[in-house]
Design a protein around this motif. Structure first.
Motif, PDB file in Angstrom:
ATOM      1  N   VAL A   1       0.841  -1.203   0.000  1.00 27.03           N
ATOM      2  CA  VAL A   1       0.000   0.000   0.000  1.00 27.03           C
ATOM      3  C   VAL A   1       0.876   1.253   0.000  1.00 27.03           C
ATOM      4  CG1 VAL A   1      -1.784   1.272   1.257  1.00 27.03           C
ATOM      5  CG2 VAL A   1      -1.858  -1.208   1.193  1.00 27.03           C
ATOM      6  N   THR A   2       1.975   1.195   0.752  1.00 29.58           N
ATOM      7  CA  THR A   2       2.879   2.346   0.825  1.00 29.58           C
ATOM      8  C   THR A   2       3.552   2.582  -0.529  1.00 29.58           C
ATOM      9  OG1 THR A   2       3.225   1.809   3.142  1.00 29.58           O
ATOM     10  CG2 THR A   2       4.786   3.345   2.154  1.00 29.58           C
ATOM     11  N   GLU A   3       3.908   1.497  -1.182  1.00 29.22           N
ATOM     12  CA  GLU A   3       4.499   1.597  -2.523  1.00 29.22           C
ATOM     13  C   GLU A   3       3.523   2.314  -3.463  1.00 29.22           C
ATOM     14  OE1 GLU A   3       6.208  -2.165  -4.040  1.00 29.22           O
ATOM     15  OE2 GLU A   3       4.806  -1.868  -5.676  1.00 29.22           O
ATOM     16  N   PHE A   4       2.244   1.959  -3.332  1.00 33.17           N
ATOM     17  CA  PHE A   4       1.214   2.620  -4.150  1.00 33.17           C
ATOM     18  C   PHE A   4       1.156   4.120  -3.823  1.00 33.17           C
ATOM     19  CE2 PHE A   4      -3.159   4.197  -4.465  1.00 33.17           C
ATOM     20  CZ  PHE A   4      -3.373   4.048  -5.826  1.00 33.17           C
ATOM     21  N   ALA A   5       1.202   4.424  -2.521  1.00 31.88           N
ATOM     22  CA  ALA A   5       1.119   5.835  -2.111  1.00 31.88           C
ATOM     23  C   ALA A   5       2.279   6.642  -2.694  1.00 31.88           C
ATOM     24  CB  ALA A   5       1.103   5.947  -0.586  1.00 31.88           C
ATOM     25  N   CYS A   6       3.417   5.992  -2.859  1.00 33.79           N
ATOM     26  CA  CYS A   6       4.581   6.685  -3.435  1.00 33.79           C
ATOM     27  C   CYS A   6       4.338   7.067  -4.893  1.00 33.79           C
ATOM     28  CB  CYS A   6       5.835   5.815  -3.316  1.00 33.79           C
ATOM     29  SG  CYS A   6       6.369   5.602  -1.616  1.00 33.79           S
TER      30      CYS A   6
ATOM     31  N   PRO B   1     -10.616 -12.916  -2.341  1.00 32.00           N
ATOM     32  CA  PRO B   1     -10.399 -12.068  -3.521  1.00 32.00           C
ATOM     33  C   PRO B   1     -10.093 -10.606  -3.187  1.00 32.00           C
ATOM     34  CG  PRO B   1     -12.743 -12.476  -3.225  1.00 32.00           C
ATOM     35  CD  PRO B   1     -12.040 -13.211  -2.108  1.00 32.00           C
ATOM     36  N   VAL B   2      -8.993 -10.390  -2.485  1.00 29.27           N
ATOM     37  CA  VAL B   2      -8.585  -9.015  -2.143  1.00 29.27           C
ATOM     38  C   VAL B   2      -8.003  -8.355  -3.395  1.00 29.27           C
ATOM     39  CG1 VAL B   2      -6.976  -7.617  -0.785  1.00 29.27           C
ATOM     40  CG2 VAL B   2      -8.053  -9.616   0.239  1.00 29.27           C
ATOM     41  N   PRO B   3      -8.568  -7.232  -3.827  1.00 25.89           N
ATOM     42  CA  PRO B   3      -7.985  -6.564  -4.988  1.00 25.89           C
ATOM     43  C   PRO B   3      -6.653  -5.906  -4.582  1.00 25.89           C
ATOM     44  CG  PRO B   3     -10.168  -5.701  -4.387  1.00 25.89           C
ATOM     45  CD  PRO B   3      -9.681  -6.496  -3.236  1.00 25.89           C
ATOM     46  N   ARG B   4      -5.620  -6.210  -5.289  1.00 22.60           N
ATOM     47  CA  ARG B   4      -4.316  -5.625  -4.923  1.00 22.60           C
ATOM     48  C   ARG B   4      -4.127  -4.295  -5.639  1.00 22.60           C
ATOM     49  NH1 ARG B   4       0.230 -10.172  -4.825  1.00 22.60           N
ATOM     50  NH2 ARG B   4       1.377  -8.317  -4.212  1.00 22.60           N
ATOM     51  N   GLU B   5      -3.258  -3.457  -5.070  1.00 20.90           N
ATOM     52  CA  GLU B   5      -3.024  -2.135  -5.631  1.00 20.90           C
ATOM     53  C   GLU B   5      -2.647  -2.260  -7.107  1.00 20.90           C
ATOM     54  OE1 GLU B   5      -2.893  -2.641  -2.455  1.00 20.90           O
ATOM     55  OE2 GLU B   5      -3.985  -0.843  -2.006  1.00 20.90           O
ATOM     56  N   PRO B   6      -3.134  -1.389  -7.989  1.00 20.99           N
ATOM     57  CA  PRO B   6      -3.833  -0.126  -7.718  1.00 20.99           C
ATOM     58  C   PRO B   6      -5.348  -0.267  -7.578  1.00 20.99           C
ATOM     59  CG  PRO B   6      -3.486  -0.309 -10.068  1.00 20.99           C
ATOM     60  CD  PRO B   6      -2.890  -1.552  -9.453  1.00 20.99           C
ATOM     61  N   PHE B   7      -5.871  -1.509  -7.579  1.00 17.63           N
ATOM     62  CA  PHE B   7      -7.325  -1.672  -7.452  1.00 17.63           C
ATOM     63  C   PHE B   7      -7.721  -1.367  -6.013  1.00 17.63           C
ATOM     64  CE2 PHE B   7      -5.790  -4.263 -10.913  1.00 17.63           C
ATOM     65  CZ  PHE B   7      -6.579  -3.781 -11.950  1.00 17.63           C
ATOM     66  N   SER B   8      -8.943  -0.959  -5.842  1.00 18.68           N
ATOM     67  CA  SER B   8      -9.326  -0.467  -4.519  1.00 18.68           C
ATOM     68  C   SER B   8     -10.118  -1.514  -3.745  1.00 18.68           C
ATOM     69  CB  SER B   8     -10.120   0.819  -4.671  1.00 18.68           C
ATOM     70  OG  SER B   8     -11.250   0.585  -5.493  1.00 18.68           O
ATOM     71  N   PHE B   9     -10.144  -1.340  -2.422  1.00 20.17           N
ATOM     72  CA  PHE B   9     -10.761  -2.302  -1.513  1.00 20.17           C
ATOM     73  C   PHE B   9     -12.044  -1.728  -0.934  1.00 20.17           C
ATOM     74  CE2 PHE B   9     -11.664  -4.526   2.313  1.00 20.17           C
ATOM     75  CZ  PHE B   9     -11.165  -5.818   2.145  1.00 20.17           C
TER      76      PHE B   9
ATOM     77  N   THR C   1      -8.910   2.100  -0.361  1.00 17.09           N
ATOM     78  CA  THR C   1      -7.522   2.060  -0.848  1.00 17.09           C
ATOM     79  C   THR C   1      -7.503   2.276  -2.366  1.00 17.09           C
ATOM     80  OG1 THR C   1      -7.611  -0.306  -1.232  1.00 17.09           O
ATOM     81  CG2 THR C   1      -6.845   0.390   0.942  1.00 17.09           C
ATOM     82  N   GLY C   2      -6.318   2.138  -2.930  1.00 13.77           N
ATOM     83  CA  GLY C   2      -6.189   2.213  -4.386  1.00 13.77           C
ATOM     84  C   GLY C   2      -6.560   3.581  -4.934  1.00 13.77           C
ATOM     85  N   ARG C   3      -6.854   3.593  -6.229  1.00 11.97           N
ATOM     86  CA  ARG C   3      -7.164   4.875  -6.899  1.00 11.97           C
ATOM     87  C   ARG C   3      -8.346   5.584  -6.264  1.00 11.97           C
ATOM     88  NH1 ARG C   3      -6.406   2.159 -12.003  1.00 11.97           N
ATOM     89  NH2 ARG C   3      -4.281   2.546 -12.702  1.00 11.97           N
ATOM     90  N   SER C   4      -9.311   4.789  -5.792  1.00  5.61           N
ATOM     91  CA  SER C   4     -10.531   5.367  -5.219  1.00  5.61           C
ATOM     92  C   SER C   4     -10.219   6.260  -4.019  1.00  5.61           C
ATOM     93  CB  SER C   4     -11.451   4.223  -4.801  1.00  5.61           C
ATOM     94  OG  SER C   4     -12.700   4.674  -4.444  1.00  5.61           O
ATOM     95  N   SER C   5      -9.140   5.952  -3.299  1.00  7.04           N
ATOM     96  CA  SER C   5      -8.817   6.731  -2.096  1.00  7.04           C
ATOM     97  C   SER C   5      -8.458   8.178  -2.457  1.00  7.04           C
ATOM     98  CB  SER C   5      -7.661   6.078  -1.328  1.00  7.04           C
ATOM     99  OG  SER C   5      -6.468   6.165  -2.076  1.00  7.04           O
ATOM    100  N   ILE C   6      -8.039   8.412  -3.684  1.00  4.85           N
ATOM    101  CA  ILE C   6      -7.683   9.785  -4.086  1.00  4.85           C
ATOM    102  C   ILE C   6      -8.919  10.679  -3.988  1.00  4.85           C
ATOM    103  CG2 ILE C   6      -6.808  11.249  -5.969  1.00  4.85           C
ATOM    104  CD1 ILE C   6      -5.253   8.775  -6.980  1.00  4.85           C
ATOM    105  N   GLU C   7     -10.057  10.161  -4.415  1.00  2.71           N
ATOM    106  CA  GLU C   7     -11.305  10.939  -4.334  1.00  2.71           C
ATOM    107  C   GLU C   7     -11.630  11.245  -2.877  1.00  2.71           C
ATOM    108  OE1 GLU C   7     -13.198  12.371  -6.563  1.00  2.71           O
ATOM    109  OE2 GLU C   7     -11.936  11.626  -8.194  1.00  2.71           O
ATOM    110  N   PHE C   8     -11.466  10.243  -2.007  1.00  5.18           N
ATOM    111  CA  PHE C   8     -11.859  10.451  -0.607  1.00  5.18           C
ATOM    112  C   PHE C   8     -10.944  11.462   0.086  1.00  5.18           C
ATOM    113  CE2 PHE C   8     -12.033   9.726   3.931  1.00  5.18           C
ATOM    114  CZ  PHE C   8     -13.411   9.769   4.139  1.00  5.18           C
ATOM    115  N   PHE C   9      -9.645  11.352  -0.167  1.00  9.58           N
ATOM    116  CA  PHE C   9      -8.696  12.167   0.602  1.00  9.58           C
ATOM    117  C   PHE C   9      -8.364  13.510  -0.047  1.00  9.58           C
ATOM    118  CE2 PHE C   9      -7.503   7.907   2.429  1.00  9.58           C
ATOM    119  CZ  PHE C   9      -7.947   8.181   3.718  1.00  9.58           C
ATOM    120  N   THR C  10      -9.060  13.853  -1.146  1.00 10.21           N
ATOM    121  CA  THR C  10      -8.801  15.163  -1.759  1.00 10.21           C
ATOM    122  C   THR C  10     -10.106  15.866  -2.135  1.00 10.21           C
ATOM    123  OG1 THR C  10      -8.663  14.273  -4.010  1.00 10.21           O
ATOM    124  CG2 THR C  10      -6.593  14.442  -2.789  1.00 10.21           C
ATOM    125  N   LYS C  11      -9.958  17.191  -2.346  1.00  7.63           N
ATOM    126  CA  LYS C  11     -11.075  17.985  -2.875  1.00  7.63           C
ATOM    127  C   LYS C  11     -10.599  18.526  -4.221  1.00  7.63           C
ATOM    128  CE  LYS C  11     -10.725  20.940   0.573  1.00  7.63           C
ATOM    129  NZ  LYS C  11     -10.877  21.953   1.628  1.00  7.63           N
TER     130      LYS C  11
END
Ligand code: NAD
Length: 501
Positions: free
Chosen positions: A126-131, A451-459, A473-483
């Motif tokens: 997950v951290t690798e994805f965040a990078c 069936p855990v979706p691995r990064e970049p897919f979201s959970f 997690t994943g790309r979807s988290s960008i929507e949640f954590f930003t405006k």
């Protein structure tokens, strides 16, 4: 706690066997909680207390909010590429300390060492994805009419709180920490009071990685802290992972205070097994799914719907389940209360006429007699109206229900209020496609039990397994954590004015 781990844990206050009270982490410092009450932290493998956790309240949350808010401007103004650098270093530190981080998970949660290592490896992923957030969250730009440009820039939401459950003390906090912080937010983590130690080590590694003081804070406690988080006007967004009952409470309370909220709840995952399924692959996959992490995974197989005659697979599955040995390749459950609850479900199903094919009740592990173990349990003849078929058991227990067709199996799956995961085991592409289309769950497996979706897919699940839009997690988290900020620009006066510009 082993000396090696204690040595590596350069905690401000090392938790030692006994009743030592842990500290909160606020403004980059270890701070004593003003809480009057504490709760014991147990090592569930041996049933011994290893620390005490303070049950903090609004005062501690308020101090953490002041710290997170105080550091927000400077952190959110730090270029995202620089913020990501902290997490490259954090990732390296997790790689360096994987064994010790895993030992800590094993110690406070009771899962096996290999499961604990896998948990830390998922945090690393997950951290690798965040990078990669600088690339993934780069804004969009388009000439929307002659000489007129529209662009989107992503801004952090602000101060976010992350409330986490007991079953993944390292991974679930890391579902939110790297993504939220690389995107410029500051954070307050409220770990489960049952497993607070991993979050202490996470705070230390973040500091060592160069995260500025105040950006990440930890407040220990239970319900009172969660309620203070929901109510505090200085917190902009809340993520929650835990049971559905509490997810609903947190979602309702946080959104009533106009916060952005995403609350993941419990699960009741159905595996639909067809007669043409590969015998060995299915049996080993289903056994691993129901028993991994002692069944305390929101992705665990809880119900198997056997379509037609799959007795050959059920027999093999029971053989596989018998190979799973508590205390060796099966960890403990979290508490005495959890053990009693799980065994209660099994006994009630038996009393209602279900047949126990593999019985994990009354399990005692030699040398760990005080540990909270439940052996793998397979129950046949379960009907959809039984409590064990409807509720989340959260233990190494598989209930088998029978159906005559895939549609009947899907009807059983659809009727369950949860919707985290569902899987189908078959060699037929058409049958698999039918289940993918009609199962009412957010994460689907084909010949995969977890069936855990691995990064970049979201959970994230559906129905009563998740409240709020998007995934965690994943790309979807960008929507949640930003405006998103949309800017429309025109510099060329010669361009004609049209109806929009
Ligand atoms: P829980 O709901 O009891 O606790 C989760 C968090 O909520 C903890 O931090 C706890 O301190 C807090 N809490 C507990 N009771 C509260 C209350 N009344 N008011 C406010 N806060 C409260 O969950 P748990 O037992 O720690 O974890 C197991 C559950 O989590 C299972 O249901 C499992 O399916 C679920 N889970 C879901 C996911 C997912 O992604 N959907 C992932 C992991 C775990």
């Amino acid at each position: 706690m082993s000396t090696a781990i204690a040595d590596e844990l350069q905690l401000a206050v090392k938790p030692t066997i006994g009743t030592h009270t842990l500290m909160n982490f606020i403004g980059g410092k270890w701070v004593e909680s003003g809480a009057k009450t504490t709760s014991p932290v147990m090592n569930p493998s041996i049933g011994k207390q290893i620390a005490s956790v303070p049950l903090s309240g609004m005062n501690e949350v308020d101090a953490a909010v002041r710290s997170a808010r105080g550091s927000l401007t400077s952190w959110s103004n730090t270029p995202i590429k620089e913020r990501a650098q902290v997490f490259f270093r954090y990732k390296s530190l997790m790689e360096k300390h994987t064994q010790a981080l895993a030992a800590l998970v094993h110690e406070e949660n009771g899962k096996t060492m290999s499961e604990s290592i896998a948990e830390v490896e998922k945090s690393i992923e997950v951290t690798e994805f965040a990078c990669s957030m600088p690339q993934l969250s780069a804004g969009e730009i388009l000439e929307v009419s002659k000489g007129v440009e529209c662009r989107i820039d992503r801004h952090p939401v602000g101060v976010v709180a992350s409330i986490t459950p007991f079953n993944f003390p390292n991974m679930v906090p890391n579902w939110t920490i790297p993504n939220a912080l690389v995107l410029g937010n500051t954070m307050i983590l409220k770990p489960s009071e049952l497993v607070p130690l991993s979050s202490i080590r996470i705070a230390e590694l973040l500091k060592e990685a160069g995260l500025p003081d105040g950006v990440f804070n930890v407040v220990h406690g239970g319900q009172e802290v969660v309620e203070a988080i929901c109510d505090h006007a200085g917190i902009d967004a809340v993520t929650f992972v835990g049971s559905t009952r509490v997810a609903k409470l947190v979602y309702a309370r946080a959104t009533s205070h106009l916060k952005r909220a995403l609350c993941l709840g419990g699960a009741k995952n159905h595996l639909i097994v067809l007669p043409d399924a590969h015998e060995d692959m299915t049996a080993s996959n289903v056994a691993a799914s129901m028993s991994g992490c002692a069944g305390q995974r929101c992705m665990a197989a809880s119900a198997m719907v056997a379509v037609g005659n799959v007795d050959h697979i059920v027999k093999k599955l029971c053989d596989e389940a018998r190979k799973i040995v508590p205390g060796k390749n099966l960890g403990s459950v979290i508490s005495k209360k959890a053990k009693e609850r799980i065994e209660g479900y099994i006994t009630e199903a038996e009393q209602q006429g279900a047949k126990i094919l593999v019985d994990g009740r009354n399990c005692v592990v030699e040398g760990k007699e005080e540990g909270y173990y439940v052996g793998p349990t397979v129950i046949d003849g379960v009907t959809p109206d039984m409590k064990i078929a409807q509720e989340e058991v959260f233990g190494p227990v598989l209930s088998i229900m029978r159906a005559q067709s895939v549609d009947e199996a899907l009807k059983i799956e659809n009727a369950n209020p949860y919707g985290n995961a569902a899987s189908v085991f078959t060699q037929s592409g058409g049958a698999a496609r039918h289940v993918i289309e009609h199962a009412s769950a957010g994460m689907i497996g084909v010949n995969i039990g977890v069936p855990v979706p691995r990064e970049p897919f979201s959970f994230g699940g559906w129905n009563e397994s998740k409240f709020g839009a998007g995934d965690i997690t994943g790309r979807s988290s960008i929507e949640f954590f930003t405006k998103p900020k949309k800017t429309t620009t025109k510099w060329n006066p010669e361009s004609k004015v049209n109806w929009m510009s």
